[in-house]
Design a protein around this motif. Structure first.
Motif, PDB file in Angstrom:
ATOM      1  N   LEU A 103      13.243  -4.787 -11.590  1.00  0.00           N
ATOM      2  CA  LEU A 103      12.800  -4.743 -10.199  1.00  0.00           C
ATOM      3  C   LEU A 103      11.343  -5.176 -10.071  1.00  0.00           C
ATOM      4  CD1 LEU A 103      13.132  -3.940  -7.170  1.00  0.00           C
ATOM      5  CD2 LEU A 103      12.507  -1.620  -7.857  1.00  0.00           C
ATOM      6  N   VAL A 104      10.462  -4.553 -10.848  1.00  0.00           N
ATOM      7  CA  VAL A 104       9.025  -4.807 -10.657  1.00  0.00           C
ATOM      8  C   VAL A 104       8.553  -6.130 -11.241  1.00  0.00           C
ATOM      9  CG1 VAL A 104       8.373  -2.385 -10.353  1.00  0.00           C
ATOM     10  CG2 VAL A 104       8.273  -3.404 -12.639  1.00  0.00           C
ATOM     11  N   THR A 105       9.357  -6.746 -12.111  1.00  0.00           N
ATOM     12  CA  THR A 105       8.934  -8.032 -12.684  1.00  0.00           C
ATOM     13  C   THR A 105       9.659  -9.220 -12.045  1.00  0.00           C
ATOM     14  OG1 THR A 105      10.529  -7.840 -14.490  1.00  0.00           O
ATOM     15  CG2 THR A 105       8.281  -7.032 -14.916  1.00  0.00           C
ATOM     16  N   SER A 106      10.542  -8.958 -11.085  1.00  0.00           N
ATOM     17  CA  SER A 106      11.257 -10.066 -10.442  1.00  0.00           C
ATOM     18  C   SER A 106      10.388 -10.694  -9.357  1.00  0.00           C
ATOM     19  CB  SER A 106      12.574  -9.573  -9.845  1.00  0.00           C
ATOM     20  OG  SER A 106      12.329  -8.760  -8.709  1.00  0.00           O
ATOM     21  N   LYS A 107      10.852 -11.818  -8.848  1.00  0.00           N
ATOM     22  CA  LYS A 107      10.064 -12.552  -7.858  1.00  0.00           C
ATOM     23  C   LYS A 107       9.879 -11.773  -6.558  1.00  0.00           C
ATOM     24  CE  LYS A 107       9.645 -16.985  -5.561  1.00  0.00           C
ATOM     25  NZ  LYS A 107      10.283 -18.241  -5.187  1.00  0.00           N
ATOM     26  N   HIS A 108      10.962 -11.255  -6.002  1.00  0.00           N
ATOM     27  CA  HIS A 108      10.901 -10.590  -4.697  1.00  0.00           C
ATOM     28  C   HIS A 108      10.931  -9.068  -4.769  1.00  0.00           C
ATOM     29  CE1 HIS A 108      12.541 -14.655  -3.856  1.00  0.00           C
ATOM     30  NE2 HIS A 108      11.688 -14.584  -2.859  1.00  0.00           N
ATOM     31  N   GLY A 109      11.305  -8.533  -5.940  1.00  0.00           N
ATOM     32  CA  GLY A 109      11.468  -7.089  -6.091  1.00  0.00           C
ATOM     33  C   GLY A 109      10.276  -6.248  -5.671  1.00  0.00           C
ATOM     34  N   PRO A 110       9.071  -6.561  -6.177  1.00  0.00           N
ATOM     35  CA  PRO A 110       7.933  -5.697  -5.835  1.00  0.00           C
ATOM     36  C   PRO A 110       7.675  -5.580  -4.334  1.00  0.00           C
ATOM     37  CG  PRO A 110       7.379  -7.074  -7.710  1.00  0.00           C
ATOM     38  CD  PRO A 110       8.714  -7.557  -7.193  1.00  0.00           C
ATOM     39  N   MET A 111       7.807  -6.674  -3.600  1.00  0.00           N
ATOM     40  CA  MET A 111       7.523  -6.614  -2.167  1.00  0.00           C
ATOM     41  C   MET A 111       8.629  -5.869  -1.407  1.00  0.00           C
ATOM     42  SD  MET A 111       4.550  -7.659  -1.652  1.00  0.00           S
ATOM     43  CE  MET A 111       3.990  -7.204  -3.271  1.00  0.00           C
ATOM     44  N   ILE A 112       9.870  -6.070  -1.835  1.00  0.00           N
ATOM     45  CA  ILE A 112      10.976  -5.363  -1.186  1.00  0.00           C
ATOM     46  C   ILE A 112      10.902  -3.870  -1.511  1.00  0.00           C
ATOM     47  CG2 ILE A 112      13.498  -5.106  -1.180  1.00  0.00           C
ATOM     48  CD1 ILE A 112      13.603  -8.222  -1.192  1.00  0.00           C
ATOM     49  N   TYR A 113      10.576  -3.565  -2.757  1.00  0.00           N
ATOM     50  CA  TYR A 113      10.410  -2.168  -3.168  1.00  0.00           C
ATOM     51  C   TYR A 113       9.256  -1.522  -2.397  1.00  0.00           C
ATOM     52  CZ  TYR A 113      10.010   1.797  -6.432  1.00  0.00           C
ATOM     53  OH  TYR A 113       9.950   3.039  -7.003  1.00  0.00           O
ATOM     54  N   LYS A 114       8.185  -2.269  -2.215  1.00  0.00           N
ATOM     55  CA  LYS A 114       7.033  -1.765  -1.453  1.00  0.00           C
ATOM     56  C   LYS A 114       7.443  -1.438  -0.019  1.00  0.00           C
ATOM     57  CE  LYS A 114       2.516  -3.080   0.271  1.00  0.00           C
ATOM     58  NZ  LYS A 114       1.473  -4.087   0.307  1.00  0.00           N
ATOM     59  N   THR A 115       8.267  -2.299   0.584  1.00  0.00           N
ATOM     60  CA  THR A 115       8.745  -2.055   1.945  1.00  0.00           C
ATOM     61  C   THR A 115       9.528  -0.741   1.984  1.00  0.00           C
ATOM     62  OG1 THR A 115       8.843  -4.431   2.345  1.00  0.00           O
ATOM     63  CG2 THR A 115      10.091  -3.024   3.855  1.00  0.00           C
ATOM     64  N   TYR A 116      10.367  -0.534   0.968  1.00  0.00           N
ATOM     65  CA  TYR A 116      11.109   0.719   0.887  1.00  0.00           C
ATOM     66  C   TYR A 116      10.145   1.906   0.710  1.00  0.00           C
ATOM     67  CZ  TYR A 116      13.627   4.641  -1.045  1.00  0.00           C
ATOM     68  OH  TYR A 116      14.091   5.912  -1.273  1.00  0.00           O
ATOM     69  N   LEU A 117       9.173   1.780  -0.198  1.00  0.00           N
ATOM     70  CA  LEU A 117       8.245   2.887  -0.462  1.00  0.00           C
ATOM     71  C   LEU A 117       7.453   3.278   0.789  1.00  0.00           C
ATOM     72  CD1 LEU A 117       6.866   2.096  -4.032  1.00  0.00           C
ATOM     73  CD2 LEU A 117       8.546   3.834  -3.381  1.00  0.00           C
ATOM     74  N   LYS A 118       7.203   2.304   1.660  1.00  0.00           N
ATOM     75  CA  LYS A 118       6.506   2.625   2.913  1.00  0.00           C
ATOM     76  C   LYS A 118       7.302   3.650   3.711  1.00  0.00           C
ATOM     77  CE  LYS A 118       3.652  -1.362   3.743  1.00  0.00           C
ATOM     78  NZ  LYS A 118       3.391  -2.582   4.494  1.00  0.00           N
ATOM     79  N   THR A 119       8.634   3.574   3.644  1.00  0.00           N
ATOM     80  CA  THR A 119       9.465   4.540   4.374  1.00  0.00           C
ATOM     81  C   THR A 119       9.320   5.935   3.770  1.00  0.00           C
ATOM     82  OG1 THR A 119      11.517   4.259   3.072  1.00  0.00           O
ATOM     83  CG2 THR A 119      11.159   2.719   4.918  1.00  0.00           C
ATOM     84  N   GLU A 120       8.930   6.012   2.507  1.00  0.00           N
ATOM     85  CA  GLU A 120       8.704   7.298   1.827  1.00  0.00           C
ATOM     86  C   GLU A 120       7.216   7.677   1.824  1.00  0.00           C
ATOM     87  OE1 GLU A 120      10.196   7.324  -2.206  1.00  0.00           O
ATOM     88  OE2 GLU A 120      12.142   7.940  -1.436  1.00  0.00           O
ATOM     89  N   HIS A 121       6.401   6.845   2.421  1.00  0.00           N
ATOM     90  CA  HIS A 121       4.948   7.060   2.445  1.00  0.00           C
ATOM     91  C   HIS A 121       4.379   7.140   1.037  1.00  0.00           C
ATOM     92  CE1 HIS A 121       5.432   7.597   6.702  1.00  0.00           C
ATOM     93  NE2 HIS A 121       6.348   8.524   6.468  1.00  0.00           N
ATOM     94  N   SER A 122       4.877   6.269   0.148  1.00  0.00           N
ATOM     95  CA  SER A 122       4.341   6.254  -1.222  1.00  0.00           C
ATOM     96  C   SER A 122       4.116   4.825  -1.717  1.00  0.00           C
ATOM     97  CB  SER A 122       5.262   7.021  -2.170  1.00  0.00           C
ATOM     98  OG  SER A 122       6.531   6.404  -2.246  1.00  0.00           O
ATOM     99  N   ASP A 123       3.841   3.903  -0.792  1.00  0.00           N
ATOM    100  CA  ASP A 123       3.630   2.514  -1.197  1.00  0.00           C
ATOM    101  C   ASP A 123       2.335   2.307  -1.966  1.00  0.00           C
ATOM    102  OD1 ASP A 123       2.825   3.116   1.542  1.00  0.00           O
ATOM    103  OD2 ASP A 123       2.165   1.045   1.702  1.00  0.00           O
TER     104      ASP A 123
END
Length: 142
Positions: A17-37
């Motif tokens: 996830l974290v080393t893929s091209k789009h993973g980090p940004m998509i994961y960050k978008t998800y983490l924003k929903t958890e307030h942990s970006d």
């Protein structure tokens, strides 16, 4: 644009996830929903920091990382233990490439054990995966 293949790789490991091209940004978008970006932001900033070759730039970036993420009451303070915080404070004097390594490791483990499993189970990830599957394997969505 993200492919179904890439999205499916994310469920294989947190590393994928974290080393893929789009993973980090998509994961960050998800983490924003958890307030942990701040966790992925810090991890990505550390990855960028390690690539800095100029000592002057490294010192400047080390200060920014410290004031944004490490110091008590920082605007994007990350959850690390006191020994790790003290290690950064000690190491930052030299601003070596590795001065944030321990804090970065802790944050990586937090994400891998805590928010990553929730991400995989989330509506957010499931909807993305299903929309790509519905479009067929060769299709891309933005």
């Amino acid at each position: 644009r993200v492919s179904l293949e890439e999205v499916l790789q994310w469920s294989q490991s947190f590393e994928n996830l974290v080393t893929s091209k789009h993973g980090p940004m998509i994961y960050k978008t998800y983490l924003k929903t958890e307030h942990s970006d701040e966790n992925i932001e810090f991890w990505l900033a550390c990855e960028a920091y390690k690539k800095i070759t100029s000592q002057r730039k490294r010192i400047s970036m080390a200060r920014k990382l410290f004031t944004s993420y490490i110091q008590p009451q920082a605007p994007n303070e990350i959850n690390i233990d006191s020994p790790a915080r003290k290690a950064v404070i000690r190491n930052i004097q030299e601003a070596t490439q590795s001065c944030f390594d321990e804090a970065q490791r802790i944050i990586y483990r937090h994400m891998e054990r805590d928010s990553y499993p929730r991400f995989l189970e989330s509506q957010f990830y499931q909807k993305l995966k299903h929309s790509l599957q519905a479009d067929g394997n060769n299709s891309m969505v933005k």
